[in-house]
Design a protein around this motif. Structure first.
Motif, PDB file in Angstrom:
ATOM      1  N   VAL A 258       7.818   9.740 -33.594  1.00  0.00           N
ATOM      2  CA  VAL A 258       8.031   9.783 -31.918  1.00  0.00           C
ATOM      3  C   VAL A 258       8.335  10.750 -31.204  1.00  0.00           C
ATOM      4  O   VAL A 258       7.256  10.843 -30.533  1.00  0.00           O
ATOM      5  CB  VAL A 258       9.364   8.340 -31.754  1.00  0.00           C
ATOM      6  N   MET A 259       8.641  11.558 -31.912  1.00  0.00           N
ATOM      7  CA  MET A 259       8.864  12.763 -31.330  1.00  0.00           C
ATOM      8  C   MET A 259       7.905  13.654 -31.215  1.00  0.00           C
ATOM      9  O   MET A 259       7.027  14.528 -30.480  1.00  0.00           O
ATOM     10  CB  MET A 259       9.839  13.388 -31.891  1.00  0.00           C
ATOM     11  N   SER A 260       6.752  13.826 -32.063  1.00  0.00           N
ATOM     12  CA  SER A 260       5.853  15.038 -32.545  1.00  0.00           C
ATOM     13  C   SER A 260       4.218  14.184 -31.060  1.00  0.00           C
ATOM     14  O   SER A 260       4.097  13.719 -30.730  1.00  0.00           O
ATOM     15  CB  SER A 260       5.001  14.439 -33.508  1.00  0.00           C
ATOM     16  N   PRO A 261       4.299  15.374 -31.603  1.00  0.00           N
ATOM     17  CA  PRO A 261       3.287  15.685 -29.850  1.00  0.00           C
ATOM     18  C   PRO A 261       1.509  14.835 -29.718  1.00  0.00           C
ATOM     19  O   PRO A 261       1.208  14.876 -29.072  1.00  0.00           O
ATOM     20  CB  PRO A 261       3.134  16.877 -29.443  1.00  0.00           C
ATOM     21  N   THR A 262       1.199  15.285 -31.621  1.00  0.00           N
ATOM     22  CA  THR A 262      -0.097  15.210 -31.613  1.00  0.00           C
ATOM     23  C   THR A 262      -0.384  13.504 -32.336  1.00  0.00           C
ATOM     24  O   THR A 262      -1.004  14.076 -32.753  1.00  0.00           O
ATOM     25  CB  THR A 262      -1.002  16.540 -31.571  1.00  0.00           C
TER      26      THR A 262
ATOM     27  N   MET B 201      13.417  15.391 -22.159  1.00  0.00           N
ATOM     28  CA  MET B 201      12.792  14.468 -23.180  1.00  0.00           C
ATOM     29  C   MET B 201      11.044  14.676 -22.541  1.00  0.00           C
ATOM     30  O   MET B 201      10.404  14.418 -22.147  1.00  0.00           O
ATOM     31  CB  MET B 201      12.537  12.789 -23.715  1.00  0.00           C
ATOM     32  N   PRO B 202      10.345  14.762 -23.210  1.00  0.00           N
ATOM     33  CA  PRO B 202       8.956  14.657 -23.143  1.00  0.00           C
ATOM     34  C   PRO B 202       7.903  13.127 -23.024  1.00  0.00           C
ATOM     35  O   PRO B 202       8.704  12.969 -23.763  1.00  0.00           O
ATOM     36  CB  PRO B 202       7.816  15.788 -24.164  1.00  0.00           C
ATOM     37  N   ALA B 203       6.951  13.486 -21.795  1.00  0.00           N
ATOM     38  CA  ALA B 203       6.504  12.529 -21.731  1.00  0.00           C
ATOM     39  C   ALA B 203       5.718  11.237 -23.225  1.00  0.00           C
ATOM     40  O   ALA B 203       6.223   9.801 -22.693  1.00  0.00           O
ATOM     41  CB  ALA B 203       5.570  12.320 -20.565  1.00  0.00           C
ATOM     42  N   HIS B 204       5.554  12.323 -24.205  1.00  0.00           N
ATOM     43  CA  HIS B 204       4.831  11.431 -25.174  1.00  0.00           C
ATOM     44  C   HIS B 204       5.783  10.558 -25.778  1.00  0.00           C
ATOM     45  O   HIS B 204       5.656   9.568 -26.341  1.00  0.00           O
ATOM     46  CB  HIS B 204       4.126  12.035 -25.972  1.00  0.00           C
ATOM     47  N   ALA B 205       7.299  11.577 -25.576  1.00  0.00           N
ATOM     48  CA  ALA B 205       8.341  10.476 -27.025  1.00  0.00           C
ATOM     49  C   ALA B 205       9.183   9.528 -26.081  1.00  0.00           C
ATOM     50  O   ALA B 205       9.712   8.453 -26.452  1.00  0.00           O
ATOM     51  CB  ALA B 205       9.598  11.805 -27.067  1.00  0.00           C
TER      52      ALA B 205
END
Length: 422
Positions: free
Chosen positions: A196-200, A290-294
Motif C-alpha cells: 500500500v505504501m510503496s510508490p511504484t 499520507m501520499p495520494a497513492h497510499a
C-alpha cells in the motif's frame, strides 16, 4: 533475592481458559514462582513486596509481532529534511509509548538495528523485548524500494548496522540474507509482494520467485535456525511464500481458498495488521502525511483485507497480533484487538493472539506469553475488564501497571506498593 506478590485482581493468564478470581502471582527476581488463587500461594519466610492490583485484571505482558520501532510515518518534506541520527532519539519515545501500552515484547519488521535492541537489554533505554529483522529484502522497484518517478530516492540510508535490502536474482538474494544475519538479524523479513505504501507497485504484484524465496529460507533456517517473515498481500505472493517454507505471512490482504489451505497445511502464522490500512485512511483524512497513492490503495484494500482475515480465522489459521506500528503512531497498538474482534474473534481469542499465540510465533513460548510458573515476569494490570470491553485497552490510562522482567516500568495505581515480612 526479591519477592513480589501481585494480588487482589482477576487473572487472565493467556491460555484462553476461565479467568481466575481473587488471583495472586508470586514473582522472584525476573521469574514467576507461583500462580493461583490468593489463598493457595505459599509465601516464603522473608520480606515480600505487595503489588496491589486494586481489583483490576492481571494479564501476561502483551506482544506486537509486527512493528517498526525506528520510524513513524510522516510527510515527504519532513522525511527528507530530518537528520539521520534524529531517528534514534525519536525511537526512545516510540519504545516508551509501546511499553506504556502494555506491549513488553515485539518483532521488529524492519529498520531497527542490533544496537537499539542491545540498548534496551542493557537498560540504557526503556523499551520492549525485541527480535529484529534489520532491513527487509526487496526487489528493484518493489515494496521497500522508495525510489520515486521524479528520481528522488527516499529510502533510508544504509550504514554498518543496516545493510541494503535491495536484491535481484538468486545470488544477490543469498548475499543479502547473509548480510542481514551478519548484522545480527533474529529473523529475515522479505517483501514477497507489493504494498500500500510503496510508490511504484500494487499489493497484488508478486515479488521474488519461488526459487529466491526458498533460498532465503534455506540460508536463514538451515544455517542459523532463523525464520523468515513475509510481507505478502497478493494471493500468488502468499502462496509462493508458504510453499517456500516462510514462517509467517504479514498482512494477507488477498487470501484465496488455496492460500488458506496451504497455510493450514504448513502451519503458517498470519499476522493481519488490520489497523494498517485503517490508519492510512485516517491520516489521509486528518493530516497531510499520507501520499495520494497510499490513500487510494488503502481504500481499495481495506474491506477485502477484513474479509480475507475473517475467512482465514474461520478456517483455523493461526493468527498472531501485529499492527505495523510506525505506519500509525506507536502506543496505539491495542486498537488492533478490537479490529480482530470485528472479524469474528472473541475478546478472549484476541487476547490469546497477543499473548500465547504471539509468543509461539516468535519461538518464545517457553518463557513468555502466559502467566505460568517458571516464565519471565512480564505482567500487565488493567483497571478495565478486557473481556467485557476489549476497546477499553486502547486507552493507556486503563493500562495501570506494566511489569517487565520483574521490574515495574509503569505504575498508575492509587495505592503505593508496600511490603510485609511473612
Amino acid at each position: 533475592m526479591t519477592y513480589v506478590l501481585v494480588k487482589n485482581g482477576t487473572l487472565i493468564d493467556g491460555n484462553g481458559g476461565e479467568p481466575i478470581q481473587d488471583a495472586a502471582v508470586l514473582l522472584k527476581d525476573n521469574k514467576i514462582k507461583q500462580v493461583g488463587r490468593a489463598n493457595e500461594i505459599r509465601l516464603p519466610d522473608e520480606e515480600v513486596e505487595i503489588l496491589d492490583a486494586e481489583n483490576g485484571y492481571i494479564l501476561p505482558g502483551l506482544f506486537d509481532t509486527h512493528v517498526h520501532m525506528m520510524m513513524e510515518f510522516s510527510n515527504l518534506e519532513k522525511t527528507v529534511s530530518t537528520p539521520f541520527s534524529y531517528h534514534f532519539y525519536q525511537a526512545i519515545e516510540y519504545m516508551k509509548k509501546t511499553v506504556n501500552a502494555g506491549i513488553t515484547s515485539v518483532r521488529d519488521a524492519g529498520f531497527t538495528d542490533v544496537g537499539v535492541k542491545q540498548a534496551i537489554e542493557n537498560g540504557l533505554v526503556l523499551g520492549p523485548r525485541m527480535q529484529v529483522s534489520i532491513n527487509p529484502l526487496t526487489i528493484t522497484g518493489g515494496h521497500g524500494d522508495s525510489w520515486t518517478r521524479s528520481g528522488i530516492d527516499t529510502t533510508r540510508p544504509t550504514y554498518p548496522g543496516m545493510p541494503s535490502g535491495l536484491c535481484d536474482g538468486p545470488e544477490q538474494v543469498r548475499q543479502r540474507v547473509r548480510e542481514m544475519l551478519r548484522a545480527g538479524a533474529d529473523i529475515i523479513k522479505v517483501h514477497a509482494t507489493g504494498g500500500v505504501m510503496s510508490p511504484t507497485d500494487h499489493p497484488e504484484f508478486t515479488q521474488f520467485s519461488f526459487e529466491e524465496l526458498s533460498i532465503m529460507v534455506e540460508e536463514a533456517r538451515f544455517r542459523r535456525g532463523i525464520k523468515v517473515m513475509a510481507h505478502a498481500q497478493g494471493a500468488e505472493g502468499v502462496k509462493n511464500a508458504v510453499r517456500a517454507g516462510i514462517h509467517s505471512i504479514e498482512h494477507g490482504i488477498y487470501l484465496d481458498d488455496e492460500a488458506i489451505e496451504l497455510m493450514l497445511k504448513h502451519g503458517t502464522y498470519l499476522v493481519p495488521t488490520l489497523l494498517a490500512p485503517v490508519a492510512v485512511l485516517e491520516q489521509g483524512k486528518n493530516s497531510n502525511n499520507m501520499p495520494a497513492h497510499a490513500i487510494q490503495k488503502a481504500l481499495e484494500v481495506v474491506d477485502i483485507h477484513h474479509e480475507s482475515v475473517a475467512k482465514a480465522y474461520k478456517a483455523g489459521v493461526k493468527i498472531a497480533m501485529g499492527t505495523d506500528a510506525g505506519v500509525m503512531p506507536h502506543g496505539t497498538n491495542l486498537r488492533e484487538l478490537n479490529l480482530m474482534c470485528g472479524i469474528g474473534m472473541s475478546p478472549m481469542e484476541s487476547l490469546v493472539a497477543t499473548t500465547k499465540v504471539a509468543a509461539e510465533c516468535l519461538g518464545w513460548e517457553d518463557r513468555l506469553g502466559t502467566v505460568e510458573e517458571g516464565k519471565l515476569a512480564d505482567l500487565v494490570i488493567t483497571k478495565a475488564n478486557p473481556l467485557a470491553d476489549i476497546a477499553a485497552l486502547e486507552n493507556q490510562d486503563n493500562i495501570v501497571t506494566v511489569v517487565k522482567d520483574g521490574k515495574v516500568v509503569k505504575d498508575l495505581r492509587v495505592a503505593n506498593t508496600n511490603s510485609v515480612t511473612q
